[in-house]
Design a protein around this motif. Structure first.
Motif, mmCIF file in Angstrom:
data_model
loop_
_atom_site.group_PDB
_atom_site.id
_atom_site.type_symbol
_atom_site.label_atom_id
_atom_site.label_comp_id
_atom_site.label_asym_id
_atom_site.label_seq_id
_atom_site.Cartn_x
_atom_site.Cartn_y
_atom_site.Cartn_z
ATOM 1 N N GLU A 297 0.828 -1.203 0.000
ATOM 2 C CA GLU A 297 0.000 0.000 0.000
ATOM 3 C C GLU A 297 0.863 1.254 0.000
ATOM 4 N N THR A 298 1.912 1.257 0.830
ATOM 5 C CA THR A 298 2.802 2.422 0.890
ATOM 6 C C THR A 298 3.485 2.649 -0.448
ATOM 7 N N TYR A 299 3.961 1.574 -1.057
ATOM 8 C CA TYR A 299 4.650 1.697 -2.340
ATOM 9 C C TYR A 299 3.695 2.192 -3.417
ATOM 10 N N TYR A 300 2.485 1.610 -3.459
ATOM 11 C CA TYR A 300 1.518 2.000 -4.487
ATOM 12 C C TYR A 300 1.159 3.471 -4.361
ATOM 13 N N ARG A 301 0.858 3.914 -3.160
ATOM 14 C CA ARG A 301 0.461 5.313 -2.972
ATOM 15 C C ARG A 301 1.609 6.260 -3.293
ATOM 16 N N LYS A 302 2.811 5.867 -2.931
ATOM 17 C CA LYS A 302 3.975 6.717 -3.225
ATOM 18 C C LYS A 302 4.162 6.875 -4.733
ATOM 19 N N GLN A 303 4.064 5.754 -5.452
ATOM 20 C CA GLN A 303 4.234 5.812 -6.900
ATOM 21 C C GLN A 303 3.116 6.603 -7.569
ATOM 22 N N ARG A 304 1.901 6.444 -7.087
ATOM 23 C CA ARG A 304 0.786 7.176 -7.679
ATOM 24 C C ARG A 304 0.886 8.676 -7.397
ATOM 25 N N ARG A 305 1.416 9.034 -6.247
ATOM 26 C CA ARG A 305 1.641 10.447 -5.965
ATOM 27 C C ARG A 305 2.662 11.030 -6.943
ATOM 28 N N LYS A 306 3.709 10.261 -7.207
ATOM 29 C CA LYS A 306 4.697 10.723 -8.179
ATOM 30 C C LYS A 306 4.051 10.898 -9.549
ATOM 31 N N GLN A 307 3.226 9.912 -9.938
ATOM 32 C CA GLN A 307 2.558 10.020 -11.233
ATOM 33 C C GLN A 307 1.579 11.192 -11.260
ATOM 34 N N ALA A 308 0.937 11.460 -10.129
ATOM 35 C CA ALA A 308 0.027 12.606 -10.063
ATOM 36 C C ALA A 308 0.782 13.902 -10.324
ATOM 37 N N ARG A 309 1.958 14.021 -9.750
ATOM 38 C CA ARG A 309 2.745 15.241 -9.976
ATOM 39 C C ARG A 309 3.142 15.360 -11.446
ATOM 40 N N LEU A 310 3.467 14.225 -12.066
ATOM 41 C CA LEU A 310 3.820 14.267 -13.489
ATOM 42 C C LEU A 310 2.611 14.633 -14.344
ATOM 43 N N VAL A 311 1.458 14.053 -14.001
ATOM 44 C CA VAL A 311 0.247 14.340 -14.768
ATOM 45 C C VAL A 311 -0.149 15.804 -14.639
ATOM 46 N N LEU A 312 0.034 16.353 -13.446
ATOM 47 C CA LEU A 312 -0.366 17.738 -13.200
ATOM 48 C C LEU A 312 0.602 18.743 -13.780
ATOM 49 N N GLN A 313 1.755 18.280 -14.247
ATOM 50 C CA GLN A 313 2.733 19.194 -14.825
ATOM 51 C C GLN A 313 2.359 19.480 -16.271
ATOM 52 N N PRO A 314 1.990 20.703 -16.609
ATOM 53 C CA PRO A 314 1.538 20.987 -17.974
ATOM 54 C C PRO A 314 2.704 21.194 -18.931
ATOM 55 N N GLN A 315 2.391 21.070 -20.210
ATOM 56 C CA GLN A 315 3.376 21.402 -21.227
ATOM 57 C C GLN A 315 3.465 22.918 -21.390
ATOM 58 N N SER A 316 4.637 23.373 -21.764
ATOM 59 C CA SER A 316 4.855 24.822 -21.869
ATOM 60 C C SER A 316 3.986 25.459 -22.951
ATOM 61 N N SER A 317 3.662 24.699 -23.988
ATOM 62 C CA SER A 317 2.868 25.245 -25.101
ATOM 63 C C SER A 317 1.404 24.848 -25.008
ATOM 64 N N MET A 318 0.950 24.460 -23.824
ATOM 65 C CA MET A 318 -0.414 23.975 -23.667
ATOM 66 C C MET A 318 -1.438 25.036 -24.030
ATOM 67 N N HIS A 319 -1.124 26.309 -23.753
ATOM 68 C CA HIS A 319 -2.099 27.379 -23.957
ATOM 69 C C HIS A 319 -2.278 27.744 -25.426
ATOM 70 N N GLU A 320 -1.478 27.156 -26.309
ATOM 71 C CA GLU A 320 -1.531 27.567 -27.709
ATOM 72 C C GLU A 320 -2.673 26.898 -28.467
ATOM 73 N N THR A 321 -3.032 25.680 -28.096
ATOM 74 C CA THR A 321 -4.082 24.954 -28.803
ATOM 75 C C THR A 321 -5.022 24.316 -27.802
ATOM 76 N N VAL A 322 -6.245 24.070 -28.241
ATOM 77 C CA VAL A 322 -7.215 23.432 -27.364
ATOM 78 C C VAL A 322 -6.853 21.965 -27.128
ATOM 79 N N GLU A 323 -6.134 21.362 -28.068
ATOM 80 C CA GLU A 323 -5.718 19.979 -27.891
ATOM 81 C C GLU A 323 -4.786 19.828 -26.696
#
Length: 759
Positions: A270-296
């Motif tokens: 459980e500890t390992y799974y939650r730790k890894q998912r938190r890391k993935q959450a941070r990666l998912v929440l990190q936007p691309q620098s050009s995200m605001h240029e297109t709706v895609e």
């Protein structure tokens, strides 16, 4: 012991008694032998008789034995074979018994290997548990069992490693495919919302059917057909849309969870799974620098986040304790704060209102999707109100460009309409009503220019565009109405007002254009009430509601008109200055030309033609412009006369200047703009008259002579006639002439006295 332990001589007495006992037994033996002696003799005699027969018997027995031995050799051999077989049979029986104990162990171990090969690790662990607790203790004395016992911990570690490896592959897979998962979930949420909206409309139709059955029968049938088609389309989409279980194989998670639970390491997992998912959450929440240029870019960002939390929600509901509601809420709150910060930052870069609108729609779908999974999304809708302000700003910038283009393309002339069809086209675009104009025959001209209906249409388009953002925000009609009115007020008071002010200040905008701008703003101001009705029809909120905001178009267009009026005054004065600059007076001329200066006549003609254009302006505007122009002309001529570089003036120059002033007074008396009362316009030149008298450095005679000609001519200011003949005043009756002469004489005397004192 009693013999030895007794008193002395006891041993001797014992021996004596023993000898006596022996002698008694000997006598008894002898008696017995004597009693049986005859029987013994008889037995010996019989034995002697039997000895011969016994020898014969012995020979026979020996022979029989020999024959029997010869005959029994085969039996012995067969018996030995039977014995050997019986031993083998006993051994086989023992082996079978032992194998029956070992076979289940071997079968379970074989089953364990097979389960390992097909990656049924949880079942393999159960098999190991059975082996250790049930089967192996029965045959633990065998060496192969010891080997198995030694291998089982290694197999457990191998299963843990393999299951952990599968879990890592699973985590990597869902990280890569979270956007697809989220896209599917958002599509399902959107379809569900569409279905609910359609169903609500159908309920409203059914309610309307009960109240207006006769009137709306055709309309209801059409809506039923539409609803049926919608349901069929939804059914088709439901067949095509995959669920999260179809897109993701969660078996590695279940398997790893069960394996670690069986091995007693559930908390570690459980500890390992939650730790890894938190890391993935941070990666998912990190936007691309050009995200605001297109709706895609935004769509992919939202899809990844939705996919992440859809997986977590599924894990929450199908596993026991791997993730908890507290954990998911904490993770969501962290993600929500990051999402809001990212959207605030990147949305601020968006300058395209269409992109901002697409972003809003994505946020709404994003919020509705996650709300369907139980996540609180109120902060997202609060963020939408911030983005709404930004959306309005982008709309204002866009419409500012549209307004500028409209103003640039306008010809600033009344709209010509050749026939009824063209007139209806214009009226359909702009709510224009003029009963007097309706009575005129075609062709005719509408007072406003082409920009007025175009501006009106664009304002309505702005309202529609602003309304698009207000949709799906879960707000009441009153709030939406208030939003539309506020944004429209911003458009009118800031954007359109700024465009009008900039337009007025442009150098190429002439007096004719300024006059048309004033006329245009007047009609746009009158159309504001129709815009309010337009908003009311859209939102179904009555204008009499207490909280309903009002449009500020009246003040906007009034300010624009005032600016245009001021610019008219300024441009008129500038034009007058241009004419004055080309004035070339010869202050030393001996006598005048006998007519007004050419520049002044050109100026007066220009003013006449200009004021004719002012006929469509409100009366006060035209009068103010005319008065301002006359005052500025008077001031300019006065400054020319009072120039410090002017040292002396000849009589001819005075006469020439007098002719120019007379032309100015004649122009004022001709009422170039109707509506002046009495001599109001002529008063603009009275100061010029007085300064002209008192500021000339000439002889008194010249002054008197000039005033003699000057004042009688100036008395024409009181003449109601509008003829241009400068000698028309001398045809008045003698009485008026006499009064005028007396007035002039009085003024001359007072002036001469003042000049004498000054000298």
């Amino acid at each position: 012991r009693s013999v030895y332990d007794d008193q002395p001589n006891a041993h001797q007495r014992f021996m004596e008694k023993l000898d006596a006992c022996i002698r008694n037994h000997d006598r008894e033996i002898e008696k017995m032998c004597n009693f049986h002696h005859q029987g013994f003799v008889d037995a010996i005699t019989e034995l002697l008789k039997v000895r011969a027969n016994a020898e014969k018997l012995k020979v026979q027995v020996t022979d029989t034995n020999r024959r029997l031995q010869d005959s029994g050799k085969e039996v012995i051999a067969q018996t030995e074979e039977i014995i050997r077989c019986r031993v083998q049979q006993r051994n086989i029986t023992k082996v079978v018994e032992k194998l029956q104990l070992c076979l289940p162990v071997l079968e379970m171990y074989s089953k364990l290997k097979e389960q390992m090969n097909v990656k049924r690790y949880y079942s393999a662990l159960k098999t190991m548990e059975q082996l250790e607790n049930l089967y192996l203790p029965r045959v633990s004395q065998y060496r192969f069992c010891q080997i198995m016992i030694e291998n089982l911990p290694k197999l457990r570690e191998e299963i843990k490693e393999i299951s952990m490896s599968d879990l890592k592959d699973f985590l990597e897979s869902i990280r890569k495919h979270s956007d697809k998962i989220g896209e599917t979930a958002m599509k399902q949420a959107q379809q569900q919302k569409t279905f609910s909206t359609t169903l609500q409309k159908q309920n409203n139709i059914n309610y309307g059917r009960n109240t207006h059955l006769g009137k709306n029968r055709v309309w209801e049938s059409k809506n039923e057909i539409t609803l049926k088609r919608t349901f069929e389309e939804d059914d088709e989409h439901e067949e095509e849309v995959l669920t999260v279980q179809d897109l993701v194989d969660f078996s590695p998670v279940y398997r790893c969870l069960h394996i670690y639970s069986v091995l007693g390491d559930g908390e570690i997992f459980e500890t390992y799974y939650r730790k890894q998912r938190r890391k993935q959450a941070r990666l998912v929440l990190q936007p691309q620098s050009s995200m605001h240029e297109t709706v895609e870019g935004y769509r992919r960002y939202f899809s990844q986040i939705v996919g992440f939390f859809v997986v977590e929600d599924h894990i929450l509901h199908v596993t026991q304790g791997l993730v908890t509601r507290t954990y998911t809420d904490e993770l969501w709150n962290m993600a929500l704060s990051k999402i809001i910060a990212v959207l605030r930052t990147h949305s601020s870069y968006c300058s395209d209102p269409d992109l901002v609108l697409e972003l809003k729609n994505l946020i709404v779908v994003f919020a509705d999707t996650l709300q369907g999974y139980g996540f609180p999304v109120n902060r997202l809708f609060d963020l939408l109100f911030e983005i709404r302000d930004q959306y309005n700003e982008t709309l204002l910038k866009k419409w500012s460009g549209l307004f500028r283009d409209i103003f640039e393309a306008d010809n600033y002339s009344p709209i010509p309409v050749a026939n009824e069809e063209e007139y209806k086209i214009v009226i359909s675009k702009f709510p224009f009503q003029d009963p007097e104009l309706d009575k005129q025959c075609f062709p005719k001209k509408l007072p406003m220019s082409q920009s007025v209906p175009q501006i009106y249409i664009q304002v309505k388009e702005f309202i529609y565009a602003s309304l698009k953002f207000s949709e799906s925000l879960h707000r009441s009609s009153t709030e939406i109405d208030d939003m539309l009115r506020k944004s429209t007020n911003l458009l009118l008071t800031r954007t359109l007002s700024s465009c009008l002010q900039n337009l007025i200040k442009k150098p190429h905008i002439g007096l004719t254009e300024l006059v048309q701008i004033i006329i245009n703003t007047t009609h746009l101001e009158q159309a504001c009430k129709y815009l309010e009705d337009f908003i009311t029809n859209i939102t179904s909120v009555s204008q009499v509601t207490v909280h309903t905001a009002r449009l500020y178009g009246l003040s906007t267009f009034k300010d624009a008109r005032h600016g245009a009026e001021g610019e008219i005054y300024t441009k008129l004065n500038q034009k007058i200055d241009e004419f004055i600059q080309i004035a070339d007076y010869d202050w030393t001329m001996s006598e005048s030309d006998g007519r007004a200066s050419g520049y002044l006549m050109d100026l007066i003609n220009f003013l006449r033609s200009t004021f004719q254009v002012f006929t469509h302006l409100p009366g006060k505007v035209a009068q103010t412009a005319c008065m301002s122009a006359c005052q500025h002309l008077s001031t300019s001529l006065m400054q020319m006369l009072l120039d410090s570089e002017l040292k002396q003036i000849s009589m001819g120059a005075i006469q020439q200047f007098n002719l120019d002033v007379i032309q100015c007074e004649l122009f004022a008396s001709s009422e170039p703009v109707p509506g002046f009362q009495g001599d109001t316009l002529q008063l603009a030149f009275i100061d010029l008259r007085q300064i002209f008298f008192s500021s000339q450095n000439v002889s008194n005679v010249c002054v008197l002579c000039s005033f003699y000609f000057f004042f009688p001519l100036s008395s024409r200011m009181k003449d109601t006639s509008k003829k241009n003949n400068i000698f028309a005043q001398f045809r008045k009756n003698d009485r008026d002439k006499q009064k005028l002469i007396e007035t002039v004489v009085k003024q001359l005397r007072s002036l001469v006295n003042g000049m004498s004192q000054h000298t």
